[in-house]
Scaffold this active site. Structure first.
Site, PDB file in Angstrom:
ATOM      1  N   TRP A   2       0.537  -1.419  -0.128  1.00 28.95           N
ATOM      2  CA  TRP A   2      -0.054   0.059   0.120  1.00 28.95           C
ATOM      3  C   TRP A   2       0.697   1.275  -0.058  1.00 28.95           C
ATOM      4  CZ3 TRP A   2      -1.846   2.851   4.764  1.00 28.95           C
ATOM      5  CH2 TRP A   2      -2.775   3.735   4.335  1.00 28.95           C
ATOM      6  N   ASP A  55      -0.604  -4.951   9.508  1.00 29.59           N
ATOM      7  CA  ASP A  55      -1.699  -4.047   9.194  1.00 29.59           C
ATOM      8  C   ASP A  55      -2.706  -5.073   8.768  1.00 29.59           C
ATOM      9  OD1 ASP A  55      -3.178  -2.183   7.897  1.00 29.59           O
ATOM     10  OD2 ASP A  55      -1.586  -1.369   6.522  1.00 29.59           O
ATOM     11  N   LYS A  90     -13.634  -1.437   5.890  1.00 29.52           N
ATOM     12  CA  LYS A  90     -13.818  -2.605   4.786  1.00 29.52           C
ATOM     13  C   LYS A  90     -15.024  -3.451   5.335  1.00 29.52           C
ATOM     14  CE  LYS A  90     -10.262  -0.548   2.442  1.00 29.52           C
ATOM     15  NZ  LYS A  90     -10.508   0.388   1.338  1.00 29.52           N
TER      16      LYS A  90
END
Length: 404
Positions: free
Chosen positions: A132, A214, A250
């Site tokens: 990311w 993460d 999400k």
């Protein structure tokens, strides 16, 4: 005297630039595969009904808008840590596990990076190649002098370069921070096996490295909430101290509420109160205290058995639909023409498919087929639907045929 006009001119960040181009495109054929938000078959963003119920409960129960503690709502942070690690009641009581409410997963990374730089004197961070895009930026802005990418994906085979990964972190200096996607790796969708995670844990212990997980897609990789935390729980079982940035955007379809948690796992809880003060001071210097409603809505769902069961049921249906979209997309590409193997589409997990296209190919798809994705061909799975899959597949094969 310095003036605002003296500030260096920069272009927009990749995602924003691509999204702006999509918004300005007037073609009826345009397809948005950019951001990782869950879409319905008609392309609209989806809000879980149970989240709306929980939000209404929070609004009705809100008697004031007083400031929260800098570290947030303890019920929420404990529920978030429990979702990650399982039964933590005794660990929480002993101070070996605690959480810090943050502004999204990005905020959790930022708070963790600040803590590691200021109070543990960490200067080096390793993160996957590719990863990311904000990982390097967040740690750089927190004063980390050395940002090093470790090998993760073999770009020729579109598989995990595990040998390269192990070699790179085995050469990391002591006290280096190593960022690892716990599941649903962004952007590759390639996750380590349990055996590979065991190997990584051994290396991290031997090299005295600091793991920083993460996890933004818990449950969206395998479809199972607990299965997707296996790596984190394994490190915990091995007695390794670590941080974990959790995002609830999400899994609860709550993107703009910015609900996040930083889980801190340590061997001894004797200094728990002092650690909390350090985190409080960092948070006060950045934004004083976190927001209320999003975290309370998540807490309502995680702490209410009826709401939790409804959320879990809807969530599993979302994950199952993404798996079906992957299968349909792979089939459509294979029916259009070989050119390359497409098995990685169904081998990958989570919200994204990485097609591994060149930037020129991505640009061609945008300009000539009005299909928008970010560099390397990272595709939001739910940007696809059973109306546009065939069109997208034909466009990709056309692009490859032209050998751009």
């Amino acid at each position: 005297m310095v003036q605002f006009s003296d500030v260096p001119v920069v272009s927009q960040v990749g995602y924003i630039e691509v999204n702006t181009a999509f918004q300005n495109d007037v073609s009826p054929l345009k397809v948005d595969l950019i951001y990782g938000t869950y879409r319905l078959e008609d392309g609209s963003n989806y809000l879980l009904p149970v989240v709306k119920r929980a939000e209404n409960m929070v609004v009705n129960d809100t008697l004031s808008h007083n400031y929260l503690s800098p570290t947030g709502i303890e019920g929420f942070t404990k529920s978030a840590c429990r979702l990650l690690l399982g039964d933590i009641d005794q660990l929480w009581k002993d101070g070996k596990v605690f959480g810090v409410q943050c502004i999204g997963g990005t905020g959790a990374l930022k708070i963790g990076a600040e803590f590691l730089a200021r109070h543990m004197n960490c200067t080096t961070v390793y993160y996957p190649d590719p990863s990311w895009e904000m990982h390097g930026t967040v740690f750089s802005f927190s004063g980390f002098q050395n940002k090093i990418k470790y090998r993760y994906m073999n770009r020729e085979t579109i598989e995990i370069d595990f040998e390269g990964l192990c070699e790179d972190i085995s050469n990391a200096p002591v006290d280096s921070v190593v960022i690892m996607h716990a599941c649903g790796h962004n952007p590759t969708g390639l996750d380590l096996s349990k055996e590979q995670w065991r190997t990584i844990a051994v290396i991290m212990k031997e090299r005295k490295l600091i793991p920083f997980f993460d996890i933004a897609y818990q449950g969206m990789a395998s479809g199972d909430i607990e299965e997707d935390t296996w790596a984190v729980r394994h490190f915990h079982s091995e007695g390794i101290e670590f941080l974990c940035a959790q995002s609830f955007s999400k899994m609860f379809t709550m993107y703009n509420e910015r609900v996040g948690n930083l889980t801190v796992v340590q061997k001894s809880g004797h200094n728990i109160e002092s650690l909390k003060v350090h985190f409080e001071r960092i948070i006060k210097s950045l934004y004083s205290s976190p927001p209320n409603h999003g975290a309370r809505a998540v807490f309502q769902i995680l702490s209410n058995p009826e709401l939790y069961d409804e959320w879990s049921s809807c969530f599993k249906a979302m994950a199952a639909r993404m798996i079906e979209l992957r299968k349909a997309f792979r089939k459509a590409l294979e029916e259009e023409g070989a050119f390359r193997k497409w098995n990685h589409i169904t081998d990958q997990k989570g919200m994204f498919i990485l097609l591994h296209l060149t930037n020129k190919q991505v640009e061609y798809l945008r300009n000539f087929h009005h299909i928008y994705m970010v560099n390397f061909g990272r595709v939001n799975v739910t940007g696809l639907n059973f109306t546009n899959i065939s069109y997208v597949a034909k466009a990709i094969i056309d692009t490859l045929r032209k050998n751009i």
